[in-house]
Design a protein around this motif. Structure first.
Motif, PDB file in Angstrom:
ATOM      1  N   ASP A  61       5.851   3.455  -1.136  1.00  0.00           N
ATOM      2  CA  ASP A  61       6.402   2.194  -0.654  1.00  0.00           C
ATOM      3  C   ASP A  61       5.299   1.168  -0.447  1.00  0.00           C
ATOM      4  N   LEU A  62       4.147   1.619   0.053  1.00  0.00           N
ATOM      5  CA  LEU A  62       3.034   0.712   0.324  1.00  0.00           C
ATOM      6  C   LEU A  62       2.543   0.037  -0.947  1.00  0.00           C
TER       7      LEU A  62
ATOM      8  N   ALA B 177       4.273  -0.361  -3.716  1.00  0.00           N
ATOM      9  CA  ALA B 177       5.353  -0.971  -4.490  1.00  0.00           C
ATOM     10  C   ALA B 177       5.289  -2.488  -4.355  1.00  0.00           C
ATOM     11  N   THR B 178       5.888  -3.196  -5.291  1.00  0.00           N
ATOM     12  CA  THR B 178       6.016  -4.658  -5.185  1.00  0.00           C
ATOM     13  C   THR B 178       7.464  -5.044  -5.477  1.00  0.00           C
TER      14      THR B 178
ATOM     15  N   SER C 129       7.026  -4.703  -1.186  1.00  0.00           N
ATOM     16  CA  SER C 129       6.955  -3.556  -0.290  1.00  0.00           C
ATOM     17  C   SER C 129       7.620  -3.883   1.036  1.00  0.00           C
TER      18      SER C 129
ATOM     19  N   SER D  50       6.529  -2.710   3.727  1.00  0.00           N
ATOM     20  CA  SER D  50       5.437  -2.752   4.695  1.00  0.00           C
ATOM     21  C   SER D  50       4.916  -4.170   4.858  1.00  0.00           C
TER      22      SER D  50
ATOM     23  N   GLY E 172       1.682  -4.672   2.630  1.00  0.00           N
ATOM     24  CA  GLY E 172       1.878  -3.979   1.370  1.00  0.00           C
ATOM     25  C   GLY E 172       0.764  -4.283   0.383  1.00  0.00           C
TER      26      GLY E 172
ATOM     27  N   GLN F 121      -3.465   3.633  -6.245  1.00  0.00           N
ATOM     28  CA  GLN F 121      -2.829   4.505  -5.256  1.00  0.00           C
ATOM     29  C   GLN F 121      -3.429   5.900  -5.316  1.00  0.00           C
TER      30      GLN F 121
END
Length: 354
Positions: free
Chosen positions: A192-193, A195-196, A198, A200, A203, A245
């Protein structure tokens, strides 16, 4: 009784005027001999002036296109070099991580150190610039796209701290997962962090990457009226996010300290991300190579066209050296004759008529 007479003063002034015009004509002719071009191209070409103007405009347009192509060739060359180094760094870490994929290894701490070093190298390559702009930030060419691994002066937590905080939040406060469930939660949190967009607040776009967002238009270059080359590889592309990542996962945790049942799924997830990222970067590099070859073809075509246009313009605007030399000789004879006549008139007096 009428007399037909010519004023010596009037004749002298006429000869002086003629001499001045001949001197100016000689200067223009001298310029033509020196430059090899007609002094007054429009006068020399007459009805063909429009054709010469059209050729000159096309020449200038082609010349500007060739200069723009050279600049773009430099940018793509720098991008290709950076991507090659990124691939090398990713493959180095992938090889080291794959060796101990089955069980924890005493070299896990050294893997963490190596992953950290390669991560900093990759981030540095993604901050490569050419001329006055960064290459991997999309349309945001004035700002370094990637935040440094160890952080900066923005006041935000460093990227590696963001990753470590996400792992701690997913595992209930520990710095690394201790069970398969904690590993699954940590991997999901990191997915999730990176992702775009996010969920968060810190993010990937904002906490790690500060270039143009994924929704922004991509960079491209229009080289002529019919050819456009997209070359906007960005640091937030899926391949880059996967590679980063995986590297952050290996750089944030000493995997040699993980229990076996937590170690294996964590390493598998990290290696899968690095491997997938490498494949994506390799594809982007290959596509960039295609664009570079296309760019080379266009540059060669424009170089040939520029040479042809230059030959055509030379044929229209150039002066025949033999003709220009003959005209110069004629002008000098006329100037000498005019000067001699002017001198004779200047020596006349009233006694010449008595």
């Amino acid at each position: 009784m009428l007399y037909n007479a010519v004023s010596t003063l009037g004749l002298s002034k006429r000869l002086q005027t003629a001499n001045t015009e001949l001197q100016l004509e000689r200067l223009r002719n001298n310029d033509e001999i020196a430059s090899g071009k007609h002094f007054d191209v429009a006068k020399a070409l007459g009805a063909r002036t429009g054709q010469a103007i059209a050729l000159r405009n096309l020449y200038d347009e082609t010349d500007q296109t060739l200069k723009s192509t050279a600049l773009l060739q430099g940018r793509l060359g720098t991008m290709d070099s950076a991507l090659t180094n990124i691939l090398s760094a990713g493959q180095d870490v992938l090889a080291a991580a794959s060796v101990g994929l089955g069980q924890p290894s005493p070299t896990g701490s050294s893997l963490q150190v190596r992953a950290r070093a390669m991560l900093e190298q990759v981030v540095g390559m993604l901050n490569a610039s050419s001329g006055n702009g960064y290459l991997f930030g999309g349309v945001e060419v004035k700002t370094a796209p990637m935040r440094a691994v160890q952080g900066d002066e923005s006041g935000l937590p460093s990227p590696i701290q963001i990753v470590q905080d996400a792992i701690a939040a997913a595992t209930g406060g520990t710095s690394s997962p201790q069970t398969p469930a904690e590993t699954a939660a940590a991997v999901a949190a990191l997915d999730d962090l990176f992702a775009t967009p996010s969920a968060s607040p810190l993010g990937f776009e904002g906490g790690f990457y500060q270039g143009a967002p994924s929704t922004a238009p991509r960079l491209s270059a229009r080289l002529d009226r019919t050819t456009e080359i997209p070359y906007g590889i960005q640091g937030n592309d899926p391949a880059m996010r996967d590679l980063l990542q995986g590297l952050y996962m290996l750089a944030s945790v000493d995997t040699s300290q993980l229990p076996l049942d937590a170690y294996k799924p964590y390493m598998e997830a990290a290696v899968a991300k690095v491997s997938g990222g490498i494949e994506g970067v390799r594809d982007a590099t290959a596509q960039l190579g295609i664009h570079r070859a296309q760019l080379d073809d266009i540059a060669a075509m424009n170089t040939t066209q520029l040479r042809i246009l230059n030959d055509q313009l030379d044929a229209m605007e150039s002066v025949d050296p033999a003709e220009a030399s003959l005209r110069m000789n004629q002008l000098e004879v006329q100037i000498e004759a005019t000067a001699a006549a002017t001198a004779r008139i200047a020596r006349m007096s009233l006694t010449n008529y008595l």
